[in-house]
Design a protein around this motif. Structure first.
Motif, PDB file in Angstrom:
ATOM      1  N   ALA A   1       0.822  -1.222   0.000  1.00 43.28           N
ATOM      2  CA  ALA A   1       0.000   0.000   0.000  1.00 43.28           C
ATOM      3  C   ALA A   1       0.853   1.268   0.000  1.00 43.28           C
ATOM      4  CB  ALA A   1      -0.933  -0.011   1.209  1.00 43.28           C
ATOM      5  N   LYS A   2       2.175   1.102   0.122  1.00 37.18           N
ATOM      6  CA  LYS A   2       3.094   2.258   0.103  1.00 37.18           C
ATOM      7  C   LYS A   2       4.123   2.050  -1.010  1.00 37.18           C
ATOM      8  CE  LYS A   2       4.751   3.794   4.010  1.00 37.18           C
ATOM      9  NZ  LYS A   2       5.254   3.967   5.388  1.00 37.18           N
ATOM     10  N   PRO A   3       3.686   2.127  -2.274  1.00 37.17           N
ATOM     11  CA  PRO A   3       4.609   1.801  -3.381  1.00 37.17           C
ATOM     12  C   PRO A   3       5.829   2.725  -3.450  1.00 37.17           C
ATOM     13  CG  PRO A   3       2.552   2.749  -4.215  1.00 37.17           C
ATOM     14  CD  PRO A   3       2.353   2.506  -2.757  1.00 37.17           C
ATOM     15  N   GLU A   4       5.740   3.883  -2.781  1.00 34.74           N
ATOM     16  CA  GLU A   4       6.897   4.793  -2.807  1.00 34.74           C
ATOM     17  C   GLU A   4       8.053   4.266  -1.957  1.00 34.74           C
ATOM     18  OE1 GLU A   4       4.417   6.079   0.731  1.00 34.74           O
ATOM     19  OE2 GLU A   4       4.057   5.238  -1.253  1.00 34.74           O
ATOM     20  N   ILE A   5       7.769   3.296  -1.075  1.00 36.75           N
ATOM     21  CA  ILE A   5       8.819   2.673  -0.255  1.00 36.75           C
ATOM     22  C   ILE A   5       9.187   1.341  -0.896  1.00 36.75           C
ATOM     23  CG2 ILE A   5       9.430   1.745   2.028  1.00 36.75           C
ATOM     24  CD1 ILE A   5       8.928   4.745   2.124  1.00 36.75           C
ATOM     25  N   LYS A   6      10.445   1.213  -1.300  1.00 39.48           N
ATOM     26  CA  LYS A   6      10.873  -0.067  -1.890  1.00 39.48           C
ATOM     27  C   LYS A   6      10.835  -1.145  -0.801  1.00 39.48           C
ATOM     28  CE  LYS A   6      13.713   1.515  -5.715  1.00 39.48           C
ATOM     29  NZ  LYS A   6      13.791   2.971  -5.566  1.00 39.48           N
ATOM     30  N   SER A   7      10.300  -2.311  -1.152  1.00 40.80           N
ATOM     31  CA  SER A   7      10.201  -3.361  -0.142  1.00 40.80           C
ATOM     32  C   SER A   7      10.343  -4.743  -0.771  1.00 40.80           C
ATOM     33  CB  SER A   7       8.857  -3.261   0.592  1.00 40.80           C
ATOM     34  OG  SER A   7       7.780  -3.466  -0.303  1.00 40.80           O
ATOM     35  N   HIS A   8      10.700  -5.675   0.091  1.00 38.47           N
ATOM     36  CA  HIS A   8      10.892  -7.072  -0.321  1.00 38.47           C
ATOM     37  C   HIS A   8      10.455  -7.910   0.869  1.00 38.47           C
ATOM     38  CE1 HIS A   8      13.739 -10.625  -0.105  1.00 38.47           C
ATOM     39  NE2 HIS A   8      13.185 -10.814  -1.285  1.00 38.47           N
ATOM     40  N   VAL A   9       9.532  -8.840   0.636  1.00 34.40           N
ATOM     41  CA  VAL A   9       9.057  -9.699   1.717  1.00 34.40           C
ATOM     42  C   VAL A   9       9.133 -11.144   1.234  1.00 34.40           C
ATOM     43  CG1 VAL A   9       7.127 -10.282   3.237  1.00 34.40           C
ATOM     44  CG2 VAL A   9       7.506  -7.896   2.573  1.00 34.40           C
ATOM     45  N   LYS A  10       9.733 -11.990   2.051  1.00 37.53           N
ATOM     46  CA  LYS A  10       9.915 -13.386   1.637  1.00 37.53           C
ATOM     47  C   LYS A  10       9.712 -14.288   2.848  1.00 37.53           C
ATOM     48  CE  LYS A  10      13.673 -15.998  -0.650  1.00 37.53           C
ATOM     49  NZ  LYS A  10      14.948 -15.760  -1.348  1.00 37.53           N
ATOM     50  N   ILE A  11       8.940 -15.336   2.653  1.00 38.95           N
ATOM     51  CA  ILE A  11       8.757 -16.331   3.721  1.00 38.95           C
ATOM     52  C   ILE A  11       9.497 -17.601   3.304  1.00 38.95           C
ATOM     53  CG2 ILE A  11       7.098 -17.753   4.978  1.00 38.95           C
ATOM     54  CD1 ILE A  11       5.077 -15.388   4.550  1.00 38.95           C
ATOM     55  N   PHE A  12      10.443 -18.002   4.118  1.00 38.29           N
ATOM     56  CA  PHE A  12      11.271 -19.171   3.802  1.00 38.29           C
ATOM     57  C   PHE A  12      10.562 -20.439   4.264  1.00 38.29           C
ATOM     58  CE2 PHE A  12      14.143 -15.783   3.286  1.00 38.29           C
ATOM     59  CZ  PHE A  12      15.288 -16.225   2.633  1.00 38.29           C
ATOM     60  N   PRO A  13      10.363 -21.404   3.355  1.00 43.84           N
ATOM     61  CA  PRO A  13       9.646 -22.628   3.734  1.00 43.84           C
ATOM     62  C   PRO A  13      10.486 -23.537   4.635  1.00 43.84           C
ATOM     63  CG  PRO A  13      10.415 -22.773   1.465  1.00 43.84           C
ATOM     64  CD  PRO A  13      10.745 -21.391   1.933  1.00 43.84           C
ATOM     65  N   LYS A  14       9.790 -24.256   5.511  1.00 41.30           N
ATOM     66  CA  LYS A  14      10.390 -25.330   6.330  1.00 41.30           C
ATOM     67  C   LYS A  14      11.453 -24.860   7.312  1.00 41.30           C
ATOM     68  CE  LYS A  14       9.788 -28.683   2.595  1.00 41.30           C
ATOM     69  NZ  LYS A  14      10.510 -29.339   1.542  1.00 41.30           N
ATOM     70  N   VAL A  15      11.548 -23.553   7.564  1.00 43.13           N
ATOM     71  CA  VAL A  15      12.533 -23.106   8.558  1.00 43.13           C
ATOM     72  C   VAL A  15      11.799 -22.493   9.748  1.00 43.13           C
ATOM     73  CG1 VAL A  15      14.391 -22.724   6.893  1.00 43.13           C
ATOM     74  CG2 VAL A  15      12.851 -20.829   7.480  1.00 43.13           C
ATOM     75  N   SER A  16      12.516 -22.416  10.876  1.00 42.16           N
ATOM     76  CA  SER A  16      11.932 -21.899  12.113  1.00 42.16           C
ATOM     77  C   SER A  16      12.550 -20.550  12.475  1.00 42.16           C
ATOM     78  CB  SER A  16      12.195 -22.873  13.266  1.00 42.16           C
ATOM     79  OG  SER A  16      11.603 -24.115  12.975  1.00 42.16           O
ATOM     80  N   HIS A  17      11.841 -19.845  13.353  1.00 40.26           N
ATOM     81  CA  HIS A  17      12.325 -18.577  13.911  1.00 40.26           C
ATOM     82  C   HIS A  17      13.805 -18.721  14.311  1.00 40.26           C
ATOM     83  CE1 HIS A  17      11.883 -14.821  16.199  1.00 40.26           C
ATOM     84  NE2 HIS A  17      12.690 -15.383  17.069  1.00 40.26           N
ATOM     85  N   GLY A  18      14.615 -17.777  13.884  1.00 35.93           N
ATOM     86  CA  GLY A  18      16.039 -17.817  14.260  1.00 35.93           C
ATOM     87  C   GLY A  18      16.934 -18.471  13.232  1.00 35.93           C
ATOM     88  N   TRP A  19      16.325 -18.968  12.128  1.00 38.57           N
ATOM     89  CA  TRP A  19      17.108 -19.799  11.202  1.00 38.57           C
ATOM     90  C   TRP A  19      18.289 -19.082  10.568  1.00 38.57           C
ATOM     91  CZ3 TRP A  19      13.751 -16.653   8.710  1.00 38.57           C
ATOM     92  CH2 TRP A  19      14.062 -16.264   7.411  1.00 38.57           C
ATOM     93  N   THR A  20      18.282 -17.753  10.483  1.00 36.41           N
ATOM     94  CA  THR A  20      19.372 -17.062   9.772  1.00 36.41           C
ATOM     95  C   THR A  20      20.668 -17.005  10.570  1.00 36.41           C
ATOM     96  OG1 THR A  20      18.812 -14.862  10.613  1.00 36.41           O
ATOM     97  CG2 THR A  20      17.714 -15.556   8.577  1.00 36.41           C
ATOM     98  N   VAL A  21      20.562 -17.081  11.895  1.00 35.14           N
ATOM     99  CA  VAL A  21      21.777 -16.975  12.720  1.00 35.14           C
ATOM    100  C   VAL A  21      21.955 -18.113  13.719  1.00 35.14           C
ATOM    101  CG1 VAL A  21      22.239 -14.495  12.538  1.00 35.14           C
ATOM    102  CG2 VAL A  21      20.538 -15.285  14.171  1.00 35.14           C
ATOM    103  N   ARG A  22      20.884 -18.881  13.964  1.00 37.64           N
ATOM    104  CA  ARG A  22      21.005 -19.954  14.959  1.00 37.64           C
ATOM    105  C   ARG A  22      20.889 -21.304  14.278  1.00 37.64           C
ATOM    106  NH1 ARG A  22      17.431 -16.577  18.291  1.00 37.64           N
ATOM    107  NH2 ARG A  22      15.917 -18.234  18.612  1.00 37.64           N
ATOM    108  N   TYR A  23      21.748 -21.536  13.317  1.00 38.36           N
ATOM    109  CA  TYR A  23      21.715 -22.811  12.596  1.00 38.36           C
ATOM    110  C   TYR A  23      22.963 -23.622  12.952  1.00 38.36           C
ATOM    111  CZ  TYR A  23      24.883 -20.168   9.569  1.00 38.36           C
ATOM    112  OH  TYR A  23      25.921 -19.401   9.109  1.00 38.36           O
ATOM    113  N   ASP A  24      22.856 -24.926  12.759  1.00 41.02           N
ATOM    114  CA  ASP A  24      23.975 -25.838  13.014  1.00 41.02           C
ATOM    115  C   ASP A  24      24.839 -25.850  11.746  1.00 41.02           C
ATOM    116  OD1 ASP A  24      25.685 -27.977  13.226  1.00 41.02           O
ATOM    117  OD2 ASP A  24      24.159 -29.404  13.912  1.00 41.02           O
ATOM    118  N   VAL A  25      26.079 -25.368  11.860  1.00 42.73           N
ATOM    119  CA  VAL A  25      26.945 -25.249  10.676  1.00 42.73           C
ATOM    120  C   VAL A  25      27.244 -26.603  10.029  1.00 42.73           C
ATOM    121  CG1 VAL A  25      28.058 -23.077  11.313  1.00 42.73           C
ATOM    122  CG2 VAL A  25      29.008 -25.218  12.149  1.00 42.73           C
TER     123      VAL A  25
END
Length: 241
Positions: free
Chosen positions: A192-216
């Motif tokens: 609803a605010k096209p003047e603000i560039k935005s990107h929204v993505k939902i990653f399948p099969k992952v849980s909260h914290g997945w970007t930094v709290r993963y098992d290497v």
């Protein structure tokens, strides 16, 4: 934030991890990585486990390798959330009383001023879980040029409606803090605010914290984390210049 999910998979903290170093910036101990001569800076605002988390520092090093000066401040003054040995998370509401995102927002403004006084001309900020609330507050003003929120906690649709800078939101399919239906509401508010560039993505099969709290050592966990890191970096390369 009362459920265990905000605190699942706690990292093993390591104050010597990463290829950068720790020094004070804006009065806060901060992990610094990248060229101090860089005119473009990125501030990473941690989850409740703080700035000693090795995966977070590894991400900071990755962002620095793209030419940014990266700062990961210790917003908890040496007192990150430590889960009890029995695996329960009843202590999180008490911990939050003394470590609210409101205080983080006041502190991060000082860090940003310190960066500007060093000659930095453009700044991006990414927040993880707790840190996303701090970053969305920054995104409502003229403090930063771009924002990334990863598996946000405490962020509301009203927060998103008030955003004034390009923003990327990376959500998880399995997330009680920001479930997909809430992330979709964020997306609608941004559409609803096209003047603000935005990107929204939902990653399948992952849980909260997945970007930094993963098992290497777990390839299935590393892959979506690295995809999120790539998205984060691309957002900053495109909007912090």
């Amino acid at each position: 934030m009362s459920g265990p999910q905000c605190c699942s998979n706690p990292p093993i903290l390591n104050p010597t991890s990463g290829s950068g170093h720790v020094e004070k910036l804006g009065g806060l101990d901060s992990y610094l990585t990248g060229s101090p001569e860089a005119k473009l800076a990125i501030v990473l605002v941690s989850d409740v486990f703080g700035y000693d988390a090795p995966n977070l520092r590894k991400l900071a090093d990755k962002v620095a390798a793209a030419g940014f000066f990266v700062v990961v401040p210790d917003f908890f003054y040496g007192d990150p959330y430590v889960p009890p040995a029995d695996g329960s998370h009843g202590g999180i509401p008490t911990w939050l009383k003394g470590h609210g995102p409101e205080k983080g927002f006041e502190d991060v403004k000082v860090v940003i001023e310190a960066l500007k006084s060093k000659g930095v001309s453009a700044i991006g900020a990414a927040g993880f879980c707790w840190g996303a609330k701090v970053v969305v507050e920054l995104a409502k003003g003229d403090f930063i040029q771009a924002a990334v929120l990863a598996h946000p906690s405490f962020v509301t649709v009203d927060d998103i409606k008030a955003v004034k800078v390009p923003i990327s939101i990376l959500g998880a399919e399995i997330d009680r803090m920001s479930p997909p239906e809430v992330v979709k509401q964020f997306e609608e508010a941004l559409t609803a605010k096209p003047e603000i560039k935005s990107h929204v993505k939902i990653f399948p099969k992952v849980s909260h914290g997945w970007t930094v709290r993963y098992d290497v050592s777990d390839e299935e966990a590393v892959k979506p984390a690295e995809e999120a890191h790539k998205d984060l970096l691309e957002w900053f390369v495109n909007h912090v210049k």
